[in-house]
Write an enzyme that holds these catalytic residues in place. Structure first.
Site, PDB file in Angstrom:
ATOM      1  N   HIS A  37      18.888  17.819   2.568  1.00 34.86           N
ATOM      2  CA  HIS A  37      19.788  16.524   2.871  1.00 34.86           C
ATOM      3  C   HIS A  37      18.685  15.442   3.228  1.00 34.86           C
ATOM      4  CE1 HIS A  37      23.675  14.884   2.976  1.00 34.86           C
ATOM      5  NE2 HIS A  37      23.266  13.890   3.583  1.00 34.86           N
TER       6      HIS A  37
ATOM      7  N   ARG B 257      31.658   3.189   6.751  1.00 36.77           N
ATOM      8  CA  ARG B 257      30.379   2.739   7.265  1.00 36.77           C
ATOM      9  C   ARG B 257      29.537   1.999   6.230  1.00 36.77           C
ATOM     10  NH1 ARG B 257      27.552   8.086   8.448  1.00 36.77           N
ATOM     11  NH2 ARG B 257      26.004   6.911   9.184  1.00 36.77           N
TER      12      ARG B 257
HETATM   13  N1  URA Z   1      23.562  10.942   4.717  1.00 39.00           N
HETATM   14  C1  URA Z   1      24.589  11.273   5.142  1.00 39.00           C
HETATM   15  O1  URA Z   1      25.260  12.121   4.570  1.00 39.00           O
HETATM   16  N2  URA Z   1      25.270  10.822   6.210  1.00 39.00           N
HETATM   17  C2  URA Z   1      24.452   9.541   6.571  1.00 39.00           C
HETATM   18  O2  URA Z   1      25.163   9.030   7.384  1.00 39.00           O
HETATM   19  C3  URA Z   1      23.399   9.393   6.212  1.00 39.00           C
HETATM   20  C4  URA Z   1      22.759  10.069   5.310  1.00 39.00           C
END
Ligand code: URA
Length: 435
Positions: free
Chosen positions: A82, A168
């Site tokens: 990720h 967000r």
């Molecule tokens: N990737 C995610 O999954 N969440 C975040 O808040 C930022 C990047």
């Protein structure tokens, strides 16, 4: 307990208890907390922060908001990777087929574009037919067959993150260490990943502008992940400038394919994919030293195994694998506008944030939750930092479907480029490894 009291308590900078954080996530899930209260709470977190303890409670509460995959159902050693969000960051598309081809099972839950940054799911959806809305059981079966599955966060896993993530994105509440750490790690825990590779971006185009925040984020994610029984490596990398040359969904798919076909031997996509792959091959014990790992990766690329694995993924998820060779099958913008340099010199810097905003204006990102994005548009950086440019040479190319938007994007990208007379020093791409 009342949701308004949680907002007030966080607004005053006080530490929330585990019960209060669970109550927040439960209220998000049962819809008793409307979007405006959730947004106010998220904004309070952005201003006042959360302690590491609150962050780990939030992570666990998000995991518990849905089902999670038992590790015993998965192939041994399953990996998830990720990035905390960047501009032009297509490393999931280059790294996971490579690792899957080396024998490492990769099951990846990805997100859509967030704030000014791009998302792997949007990029993959630019491949005609590619289905990202997968059931987790189907993803597990696919990993057992071909070692690779990449899907959007499913309704079943970490649904609370799905709700918070979308809010967000449109309320300016992305760039907070605790919100990012809980969002990223909760998904990895719920999807059953045994090994987690994290790319923590730092710089002008990242959510973490300050290196100290990036280090804090990396250490926090490693700590929470390890506490929950996973092996985690975090690499802190530069995001001052877009990663690679392409920014925009289908353009980035093309750049990833070109890398996997062995057409790049340098540049950030090459450097970062190799570094993350080397670290992973060493961690899995597939190779015993860096040179052997590098040779292993070279072989996966030159033999065609890496690009074949990407095609296998595309086919398995209903996509048109032919588009990875015949790029005209990918969404293609109506206009291709080359912007030329007005002076001689060296590119000293390209501000990733400004390029990202330019691409968002073209339609590559969302302004509201309901927006549909244009998968064909973006910017290709013909010249990157450190490269010489002569007056009249193409600096960058805008791919667009609208004259006004092209002009607005050009204004931003012109501001993003800094041209100097002296050749600049090469800036490091990888700052630190935390494990
Ligand atoms: N990737 C995610 O999954 N969440 C975040 O808040 C930022 C990047």
């Amino acid at each position: 307990m009342r949701t308004i009291d949680l907002i007030l308590k966080k607004k005053q900078g006080l530490e929330l208890t585990k019960e209060e954080i669970n109550f927040f996530i439960n209220s998000v899930m049962d819809k008793s907390m409307p979007d405006y209260q959730i947004s106010a709470f998220l904004m309070a977190v952005c201003f006042q922060g959360m302690s590491d303890l609150e962050t780990s409670y939030l992570t666990e509460a998000i995991v518990k908001s849905g089902s999670f995959v038992e590790q015993s159902k998965l192939p041994k050693g399953v990996l998830d990777k990720h990035s905390t969000g960047g501009v032009g960051d297509k490393i999931t598309l280059t790294l996971t087929p490579l690792l899957a081809a080396s024998g490492i099972p990769c099951l990846k839950l990805s997100g859509r574009a967030l704030g000014h940054t791009g998302g792997t799911i949007d990029k993959l959806e630019s491949i005609p037919g590619f289905n990202t809305d997968c059931k987790i059981d189907d993803m597990i079966e696919q990993v057992k067959k071909i070692n690779l599955a990449i899907g959007a966060q499913t309704k079943g896993l970490t649904p609370a993150d799905g709700i918070l993530y979308a809010l967000r994105d449109v309320t300016g509440t992305v760039d907070n260490v605790s919100l990012i750490a809980s969002s990223v790690i909760s998904k990895k825990i719920a999807s059953g990943a045994e090994n987690i590779v994290l790319d923590v971006k730092c710089g002008k185009g990242a959510f973490m502008k300050d290196p100290q925040d990036a280090v804090h984020l990396a250490k926090l994610m490693v700590q929470i992940g390890k506490h929950l029984g996973r092996k985690v490596i975090a690499v802190i990398t530069s995001m001052d400038e877009p990663l690679g040359r392409a920014v925009g969904n289908s353009l980035e798919v093309i750049e990833a394919c070109e890398f996997l076909k062995g057409h790049y031997k340098e540049g950030e996509v090459y450097e970062l994919t190799y570094e993350l792959a080397i670290l992973t091959l060493l961690q899995y014990g597939i190779c015993t030293d860096r040179d052997a790992a590098r040779r292993n990766i070279d072989e996966l690329i030159t033999s065609g195994k890496a690009i074949e694995k990407f095609k296998e993924l595309v086919k398995a998820q209903g996509g048109l694998a032919e588009a990875l060779d015949n790029y005209s099958k990918l969404p293609t913008a109506g206009q291709k506008v080359e912007i030329k340099s007005e002076k001689d010199g060296f590119v000293e810097n390209i501000d990733a944030y400004k390029v990202a905003l330019g691409c968002k204006l073209l339609g590559a990102g969302r302004e509201t939750k309901a927006d549909k994005i244009d998968l064909s548009v973006g910017v290709y950086l013909n010249k990157k930092s450190g490269e010489r440019v002569n007056k009249g040479e193409v600096l960058y190319t805008i791919y667009s479907n609208d004259d006004n938007k092209t002009a607005q994007c050009k204004e931003l990208c012109n501001k993003a480029y800094e041209i100097a007379q002296e050749e600049p020093l090469k800036k490091p791409l990888i700052y630190e490894i935390v494990q």
